[in-house]
Design an enzyme around this catalytic site. Structure first.
Site, mmCIF file in Angstrom:
data_model
loop_
_atom_site.group_PDB
_atom_site.id
_atom_site.type_symbol
_atom_site.label_atom_id
_atom_site.label_comp_id
_atom_site.label_asym_id
_atom_site.label_seq_id
_atom_site.Cartn_x
_atom_site.Cartn_y
_atom_site.Cartn_z
ATOM 1 C CD GLU A 131 122.370 -0.603 -3.863
ATOM 2 O OE1 GLU A 131 122.557 -1.291 -2.847
ATOM 3 O OE2 GLU A 131 123.196 -0.526 -4.804
ATOM 4 C CG ASP A 172 127.928 1.960 -6.359
ATOM 5 O OD1 ASP A 172 127.015 1.358 -6.971
ATOM 6 O OD2 ASP A 172 128.536 1.464 -5.400
ATOM 7 C CG HIS A 205 130.015 -3.220 -7.043
ATOM 8 N ND1 HIS A 205 130.389 -2.034 -7.630
ATOM 9 C CD2 HIS A 205 128.786 -3.010 -6.512
ATOM 10 C CE1 HIS A 205 129.444 -1.130 -7.458
ATOM 11 N NE2 HIS A 205 128.449 -1.698 -6.782
ATOM 12 C CG HIS A 241 124.146 -0.884 -8.374
ATOM 13 N ND1 HIS A 241 125.133 -1.542 -7.659
ATOM 14 C CD2 HIS A 241 123.922 -1.643 -9.476
ATOM 15 C CE1 HIS A 241 125.470 -2.647 -8.302
ATOM 16 N NE2 HIS A 241 124.744 -2.733 -9.418
#
Length: 253
Positions: free
Chosen positions: A212, A148, A141, A215
């Protein structure tokens, strides 16, 4: 539904990344700027989740690299009628990454008091990357290439994707709902939404982190790993400040 309907195409199983091997992928830095997603037109919506939760250091905006911005717009415009794209997080300050990692680590330690440090670190890294400002191995990130996202309906209400955003459980694994023997109606509906999101994002060039469903990456080392690219384009990024602008304008930067 026709066979080509993305809601009918399963999300594939992918192995978790080896973070040590990932960090050895070369990064050839691109000076592409960070841009705010809030300037994007509908059907993109922006909800900076960490700022809304009051996490220290979180910024009230979702910044991403320019190419990521354009690709997210492409995804949103190609979604089935009645669906919109919600951006929950993009570029993340190192301080926020450290806070998330430390917080989840302590929760894991409290829940599993007999586990050793190595096991707790592995459990934590399943859902939060190790904080790193290393230009050769930055947290995803921090590059501005990780984002996200989730889906919403025509009224802007976020859809049930089978687990909450940032839920630290197996239900958050992208293919979790694919592996259920007898999913109920709610799980089947959420599975369809995950499939739509996954195939829309993959079609725009993003890769997905298997632990995730929310993500996705473009241009960073995770993207290079899962896309089979020889190198990453995005290293650590920083927001431009008025001080840095003045320095450049006065020839000091």
């Amino acid at each position: 539904m026709p066979p080509s309907d993305p809601a009918e195409t399963p999300v594939p199983h992918l192995d978790e990344p080896c973070w040590e091997r990932l960090g050895r992928l070369p990064v050839v830095p691109d000076d592409e700027p960070l841009v705010p997603m809030s300037l994007a037109p509908e059907p993109v919506r922006v909800f900076p989740a960490y700022a809304r939760l009051g996490i220290p250091g979180a910024v009230p905006e979702c910044f991403v690299r320019e190419s990521v911005h354009r690709r997210l717009l492409s995804v949103a415009r190609g979604l089935p009628p009645g669906l919109g794209l919600v951006v929950l997080d993009g570029w993340r300050p190192w301080r926020v990454q450290q806070y998330l990692f430390d917080t989840l680590f302590e929760v894991m330690r409290a829940r599993h008091p007999t586990c050793d440090e190595e096991t707790l670190l592995a459990c934590t890294r399943e859902f939060v990357a190790m904080p790193s400002r290393d230009p050769l191995a930055p947290s995803p990130h921090l590059t501005g290439g990780a984002v996200d996202v989730t889906l919403c309906d025509a009224d802007g209400l976020m859809l049930d994707m089978g687990s909450q955003f940032d839920e630290a459980s197996a239900a958050s694994h992208s293919d979790h709902l694919e592996r259920l023997d007898a999913p109920d109606a709610r799980q089947r509906r959420a599975r369809g939404y995950r499939r739509v999101l996954y195939h829309a994002m993959r079609g725009a060039g993003f890769s997905n982190l298997p632990s995730e469903w929310w993500h996705y990456d473009f241009g960073n080392q995770l993207w290079a790993h899962y896309g089979g690219h020889p190198q990453a384009h995005y290293g650590p990024a920083q927001l431009d400040t008025i001080e840095e602008r003045w320095k450049r304008q006065l020839g000091d930067g």
